[in-house]
Design a protein around this motif. Structure first.
Motif, PDB file in Angstrom:
ATOM      1  N   GLU A   1      13.121  53.178 120.562  1.00 54.73           N
ATOM      2  CA  GLU A   1      11.690  53.493 120.512  1.00 54.73           C
ATOM      3  C   GLU A   1      10.950  52.557 119.554  1.00 54.73           C
ATOM      4  O   GLU A   1       9.758  52.313 119.724  1.00 54.73           O
ATOM      5  N   ASN A   2      11.678  52.052 118.550  1.00 49.45           N
ATOM      6  CA  ASN A   2      11.085  51.158 117.555  1.00 49.45           C
ATOM      7  C   ASN A   2      11.420  49.690 117.808  1.00 49.45           C
ATOM      8  O   ASN A   2      11.278  48.856 116.915  1.00 49.45           O
ATOM      9  N   ASN A   3      11.873  49.406 119.024  1.00 49.71           N
ATOM     10  CA  ASN A   3      12.163  48.030 119.459  1.00 49.71           C
ATOM     11  C   ASN A   3      13.135  47.287 118.550  1.00 49.71           C
ATOM     12  O   ASN A   3      12.965  46.094 118.292  1.00 49.71           O
ATOM     13  N   LEU A   4      14.169  47.975 118.098  1.00 50.50           N
ATOM     14  CA  LEU A   4      15.158  47.353 117.222  1.00 50.50           C
ATOM     15  C   LEU A   4      16.396  46.865 117.965  1.00 50.50           C
ATOM     16  O   LEU A   4      17.096  45.985 117.480  1.00 50.50           O
ATOM     17  N   LEU A   5      16.671  47.435 119.120  1.00 47.66           N
ATOM     18  CA  LEU A   5      17.907  47.105 119.824  1.00 47.66           C
ATOM     19  C   LEU A   5      17.734  45.842 120.668  1.00 47.66           C
ATOM     20  O   LEU A   5      16.723  45.683 121.352  1.00 47.66           O
ATOM     21  N   PRO A   6      18.746  44.971 120.651  1.00 50.79           N
ATOM     22  CA  PRO A   6      18.656  43.730 121.422  1.00 50.79           C
ATOM     23  C   PRO A   6      18.940  43.908 122.914  1.00 50.79           C
ATOM     24  O   PRO A   6      18.817  42.955 123.677  1.00 50.79           O
ATOM     25  N   SER A   7      19.322  45.095 123.317  1.00 52.57           N
ATOM     26  CA  SER A   7      19.582  45.385 124.729  1.00 52.57           C
ATOM     27  C   SER A   7      19.161  46.823 125.005  1.00 52.57           C
ATOM     28  O   SER A   7      18.811  47.568 124.091  1.00 52.57           O
ATOM     29  N   ALA A   8      19.223  47.207 126.256  1.00 50.51           N
ATOM     30  CA  ALA A   8      18.768  48.537 126.676  1.00 50.51           C
ATOM     31  C   ALA A   8      19.536  49.646 125.959  1.00 50.51           C
ATOM     32  O   ALA A   8      20.735  49.530 125.700  1.00 50.51           O
ATOM     33  N   VAL A   9      18.841  50.721 125.674  1.00 56.43           N
ATOM     34  CA  VAL A   9      19.453  51.844 124.972  1.00 56.43           C
ATOM     35  C   VAL A   9      20.638  52.407 125.748  1.00 56.43           C
ATOM     36  O   VAL A   9      21.604  52.900 125.148  1.00 56.43           O
ATOM     37  N   GLU A  10      20.595  52.316 127.068  1.00 55.60           N
ATOM     38  CA  GLU A  10      21.707  52.839 127.884  1.00 55.60           C
ATOM     39  C   GLU A  10      23.018  52.146 127.529  1.00 55.60           C
ATOM     40  O   GLU A  10      24.074  52.782 127.521  1.00 55.60           O
ATOM     41  N   ARG A  11      22.940  50.864 127.244  1.00 54.69           N
ATOM     42  CA  ARG A  11      24.162  50.150 126.868  1.00 54.69           C
ATOM     43  C   ARG A  11      24.686  50.665 125.529  1.00 54.69           C
ATOM     44  O   ARG A  11      25.889  50.819 125.352  1.00 54.69           O
ATOM     45  N   TRP A  12      23.793  50.964 124.607  1.00 54.20           N
ATOM     46  CA  TRP A  12      24.219  51.500 123.311  1.00 54.20           C
ATOM     47  C   TRP A  12      24.820  52.887 123.467  1.00 54.20           C
ATOM     48  O   TRP A  12      25.751  53.257 122.748  1.00 54.20           O
ATOM     49  N   LEU A  13      24.308  53.639 124.416  1.00 56.97           N
ATOM     50  CA  LEU A  13      24.887  54.952 124.690  1.00 56.97           C
ATOM     51  C   LEU A  13      26.267  54.802 125.325  1.00 56.97           C
ATOM     52  O   LEU A  13      27.159  55.622 125.078  1.00 56.97           O
ATOM     53  N   ASP A  14      26.468  53.739 126.103  1.00 60.88           N
ATOM     54  CA  ASP A  14      27.806  53.444 126.627  1.00 60.88           C
ATOM     55  C   ASP A  14      28.773  53.126 125.491  1.00 60.88           C
ATOM     56  O   ASP A  14      29.930  53.554 125.516  1.00 60.88           O
ATOM     57  N   TYR A  15      28.311  52.380 124.495  1.00 65.05           N
ATOM     58  CA  TYR A  15      29.161  52.088 123.334  1.00 65.05           C
ATOM     59  C   TYR A  15      29.516  53.389 122.609  1.00 65.05           C
ATOM     60  O   TYR A  15      30.651  53.573 122.161  1.00 65.05           O
ATOM     61  N   ALA A  16      28.544  54.288 122.516  1.00 66.17           N
ATOM     62  CA  ALA A  16      28.794  55.577 121.865  1.00 66.17           C
ATOM     63  C   ALA A  16      29.854  56.370 122.626  1.00 66.17           C
ATOM     64  O   ALA A  16      30.747  56.977 122.018  1.00 66.17           O
ATOM     65  N   GLU A  17      29.754  56.361 123.933  1.00 62.11           N
ATOM     66  CA  GLU A  17      30.755  57.054 124.753  1.00 62.11           C
ATOM     67  C   GLU A  17      32.139  56.427 124.571  1.00 62.11           C
ATOM     68  O   GLU A  17      33.139  57.134 124.464  1.00 62.11           O
ATOM     69  N   ALA A  18      32.185  55.114 124.544  1.00 68.43           N
ATOM     70  CA  ALA A  18      33.471  54.434 124.352  1.00 68.43           C
ATOM     71  C   ALA A  18      34.070  54.824 123.006  1.00 68.43           C
ATOM     72  O   ALA A  18      35.275  55.073 122.904  1.00 68.43           O
ATOM     73  N   ARG A  19      33.240  54.897 121.991  1.00 69.32           N
ATOM     74  CA  ARG A  19      33.721  55.273 120.656  1.00 69.32           C
ATOM     75  C   ARG A  19      34.267  56.700 120.679  1.00 69.32           C
ATOM     76  O   ARG A  19      35.327  56.984 120.130  1.00 69.32           O
ATOM     77  N   THR A  20      33.580  57.585 121.328  1.00 64.27           N
ATOM     78  CA  THR A  20      34.022  58.978 121.422  1.00 64.27           C
ATOM     79  C   THR A  20      35.341  59.086 122.183  1.00 64.27           C
ATOM     80  O   THR A  20      36.253  59.796 121.766  1.00 64.27           O
ATOM     81  N   HIS A  21      35.457  58.353 123.281  1.00 65.50           N
ATOM     82  CA  HIS A  21      36.659  58.448 124.118  1.00 65.50           C
ATOM     83  C   HIS A  21      37.897  57.848 123.479  1.00 65.50           C
ATOM     84  O   HIS A  21      39.012  58.233 123.826  1.00 65.50           O
ATOM     85  N   THR A  22      37.727  56.901 122.582  1.00 62.96           N
ATOM     86  CA  THR A  22      38.903  56.268 121.983  1.00 62.96           C
ATOM     87  C   THR A  22      39.363  56.958 120.708  1.00 62.96           C
ATOM     88  O   THR A  22      40.364  56.552 120.120  1.00 62.96           O
ATOM     89  N   THR A  23      38.682  57.987 120.287  1.00 67.47           N
ATOM     90  CA  THR A  23      39.022  58.633 119.024  1.00 67.47           C
ATOM     91  C   THR A  23      40.486  59.035 118.946  1.00 67.47           C
ATOM     92  O   THR A  23      41.126  58.857 117.928  1.00 67.47           O
ATOM     93  N   HIS A  24      41.027  59.549 120.022  1.00 67.09           N
ATOM     94  CA  HIS A  24      42.409  60.027 119.988  1.00 67.09           C
ATOM     95  C   HIS A  24      43.293  59.390 121.055  1.00 67.09           C
ATOM     96  O   HIS A  24      44.445  59.773 121.205  1.00 67.09           O
ATOM     97  N   ASP A  25      42.760  58.443 121.793  1.00 60.14           N
ATOM     98  CA  ASP A  25      43.522  57.889 122.920  1.00 60.14           C
ATOM     99  C   ASP A  25      43.256  56.399 123.056  1.00 60.14           C
ATOM    100  O   ASP A  25      42.168  55.994 123.451  1.00 60.14           O
TER     101      ASP A  25
END
Length: 138
Positions: A81-105
């Motif tokens: 919302e504050n134009n800080l991300l260099p790419s679409a927010v959806e991609r950052w949410l994908d990174y968040a999902e990847a981080r969550t999924h690798t926590t134990h596996d």
């Protein structure tokens, strides 16, 4: 003042290990290949955690946004919302999902999916680091 040192160091370590992973000799024993892949994922986790915490501090200390949530996804949305991300927010949410999924596996499809994001994550994290810290290099 925001200290970008840990973010920078974790990003450098991730990039170095990802380069090692990309240049692995296929003749290496599978266990060694898996160890390097797991190391990339662990370094991603550390870098990702440094990144979103620095981003939170930036939103509070530089932009003066009060009451920032203490979790990555809302922080990425606020950053977008504050134009800080260099790419679409959806991609950052994908990174968040990847981080969550690798926590134990670190094996199987979740690990492969995480590793497939590393090139984009490193480019985006580098651009974000440079933008926030006003540094041109890592």
């Amino acid at each position: 003042m925001i200290n970008y040192q840990y973010f920078q160091k974790s990003l450098n370590h991730l990039q170095a290990q990802f380069l090692n992973y990309q240049s692995l000799d296929p003749a290496l024993p599978k266990l060694m290949q898996e160890a390097v892949a797991e190391s990339v994922i662990q370094r991603f986790e550390v870098c990702y955690d440094c990144l979103w915490k620095v981003l939170k501090r930036y939103l509070v200390e530089v932009l003066g946004i009060p009451e920032i949530p203490n979790s990555p996804k809302p922080i990425f949305r606020l950053a977008a919302e504050n134009n800080l991300l260099p790419s679409a927010v959806e991609r950052w949410l994908d990174y968040a999902e990847a981080r969550t999924h690798t926590t134990h596996d670190y094996s199987g499809e979740k690990a492969k999916a995480c590793l497939s994001l590393m090139g984009d994550f490193i480019r985006d994290a580098t651009a974000l680091y440079q933008s926030l810290s006003k540094q041109t290099g890592k």
